[in-house]
Design a protein around this motif. Structure first.
Motif, mmCIF file in Angstrom:
data_model
loop_
_atom_site.group_PDB
_atom_site.id
_atom_site.type_symbol
_atom_site.label_atom_id
_atom_site.label_comp_id
_atom_site.label_asym_id
_atom_site.label_seq_id
_atom_site.Cartn_x
_atom_site.Cartn_y
_atom_site.Cartn_z
ATOM 1 N N VAL A 84 72.343 82.209 35.542
ATOM 2 C CA VAL A 84 71.054 81.713 36.020
ATOM 3 C C VAL A 84 70.403 80.809 34.986
ATOM 4 C CG1 VAL A 84 68.775 82.397 36.866
ATOM 5 C CG2 VAL A 84 70.753 83.771 37.421
ATOM 6 N N ASN A 85 70.662 81.055 33.717
ATOM 7 C CA ASN A 85 70.008 80.244 32.678
ATOM 8 C C ASN A 85 70.420 78.781 32.714
ATOM 9 O OD1 ASN A 85 72.534 80.429 31.610
ATOM 10 N ND2 ASN A 85 71.906 81.427 29.702
ATOM 11 N N ALA A 91 64.125 73.965 36.960
ATOM 12 C CA ALA A 91 63.205 74.710 37.810
ATOM 13 C C ALA A 91 61.957 75.090 37.011
ATOM 14 C CB ALA A 91 63.890 75.971 38.336
ATOM 15 N N THR A 92 60.858 75.264 37.737
ATOM 16 C CA THR A 92 59.643 75.741 37.088
ATOM 17 C C THR A 92 59.846 77.197 36.684
ATOM 18 O OG1 THR A 92 58.697 76.442 39.195
ATOM 19 C CG2 THR A 92 58.165 74.193 38.440
ATOM 20 N N PRO A 93 59.021 77.725 35.781
ATOM 21 C CA PRO A 93 59.181 79.130 35.383
ATOM 22 C C PRO A 93 59.122 80.107 36.560
ATOM 23 C CG PRO A 93 57.771 78.002 33.822
ATOM 24 C CD PRO A 93 58.026 77.045 34.940
ATOM 25 N N ALA A 94 58.273 79.852 37.545
ATOM 26 C CA ALA A 94 58.180 80.750 38.700
ATOM 27 C C ALA A 94 59.472 80.730 39.518
ATOM 28 C CB ALA A 94 56.992 80.352 39.572
ATOM 29 N N VAL A 95 60.036 79.568 39.743
ATOM 30 C CA VAL A 95 61.292 79.456 40.494
ATOM 31 C C VAL A 95 62.420 80.107 39.705
ATOM 32 C CG1 VAL A 95 63.013 77.835 41.394
ATOM 33 C CG2 VAL A 95 60.579 77.411 41.782
ATOM 34 N N TYR A 96 62.452 79.883 38.403
ATOM 35 C CA TYR A 96 63.486 80.484 37.565
ATOM 36 C C TYR A 96 63.406 82.013 37.604
ATOM 37 C CZ TYR A 96 66.232 81.813 33.534
ATOM 38 O OH TYR A 96 67.152 82.400 32.724
ATOM 39 N N ARG A 97 62.191 82.558 37.508
ATOM 40 C CA ARG A 97 62.027 84.016 37.566
ATOM 41 C C ARG A 97 62.516 84.570 38.908
ATOM 42 N NH1 ARG A 97 57.202 82.876 34.931
ATOM 43 N NH2 ARG A 97 56.053 82.965 36.894
ATOM 44 N N CYS A 169 62.649 71.482 40.519
ATOM 45 C CA CYS A 169 62.382 72.319 41.689
ATOM 46 C C CYS A 169 61.130 73.140 41.409
ATOM 47 C CB CYS A 169 63.562 73.236 41.986
ATOM 48 S SG CYS A 169 63.296 74.266 43.439
ATOM 49 N N THR A 170 60.086 72.950 42.236
ATOM 50 C CA THR A 170 58.825 73.641 42.015
ATOM 51 C C THR A 170 58.601 74.787 42.993
ATOM 52 O OG1 THR A 170 57.662 72.038 43.400
ATOM 53 C CG2 THR A 170 57.750 71.591 41.030
ATOM 54 N N ALA A 171 59.380 74.861 44.066
ATOM 55 C CA ALA A 171 59.289 75.965 45.023
ATOM 56 C C ALA A 171 60.645 76.135 45.687
ATOM 57 C CB ALA A 171 58.212 75.706 46.069
ATOM 58 N N LEU A 172 61.022 77.390 45.935
ATOM 59 C CA LEU A 172 62.319 77.672 46.530
ATOM 60 C C LEU A 172 62.179 78.897 47.424
ATOM 61 C CD1 LEU A 172 65.276 76.614 46.305
ATOM 62 C CD2 LEU A 172 65.655 78.410 44.633
#
Length: 175
Positions: A84-85, A91-97, A169-172
């Motif tokens: 995932v890293n 990706a934004t931090p929220a998408v990455y999380r 990517c800001t939303a997924l």
């Protein structure tokens, strides 16, 4: 009135080991070499859309190629085929999380299904089949990504924003 449904058949996705860092600007791997090759973007369907703004064809092709690569990488990361890293930069931090969380949940579920004797490799790999883009602003696109996983077809929705020199990517959303 009767309708006959036609079933589409897809070629199986090639199996490959994914390591190192992720290069989303280059496109998917070419089967004949280790170099990244740009995907073929059909001029008819991909360059037409329900855009809110006029976008040059070159920008549309770049965003389409990026969305295709990011969609494939994100479903591979969620299923444990890719770290995932590798998506951290894209990706934004929220998408990455969210991707990391989904990856952990699926890894735990597959451990339980295999009896706890190590991760079970899926018999079928997911494959992005189609990407549709809609530009809502000059540098903001929303993507509808169709993913085939065995006989099932799933949808992924993404919001992509051009941040200076790269797409992000800001939303997924997985459906």
């Amino acid at each position: 009135m009767s309708a006959v449904a036609t079933q589409r058949t897809w070629a199986p996705a090639p199996l490959r080991v994914v390591q190192e860092t992720l290069d989303l600007e280059g496109g998917p791997l070419d089967r004949t070499s280790s170099r990244l090759a740009a995907p073929v973007v059909p001029e008819t369907s991909v360059l037409r859309g329900a855009d809110a703004v006029v976008v040059p064809p070159a920008v549309r092709r770049e965003a389409h190629r990026w969305a295709l690569a990011f969609g494939q990488a994100s479903v591979e990361a969620v299923l444990g085929d890719r770290p995932v890293n590798q998506l951290l930069r894209w990706a934004t931090p929220a998408v990455y999380r969210e991707l990391a969380y989904r990856s952990r949940v699926i890894a735990q579920a597959t451990l339980r299904q295999s009896g706890g004797h190590g991760p079970r490799r899926p018999a079928v790999r997911p494959q992005v089949r189609q990407v549709r883009l809609c530009f809502v602003d000059a540098g903001v696109a929303e993507a509808a990504i169709t993913v085939q996983y065995g006989p099932r077809v799933r949808a992924v929705a993404a919001r992509l924003e051009h941040d200076g020199g790269r797409w992000l990517c800001t939303a997924l959303e997985f459906a």
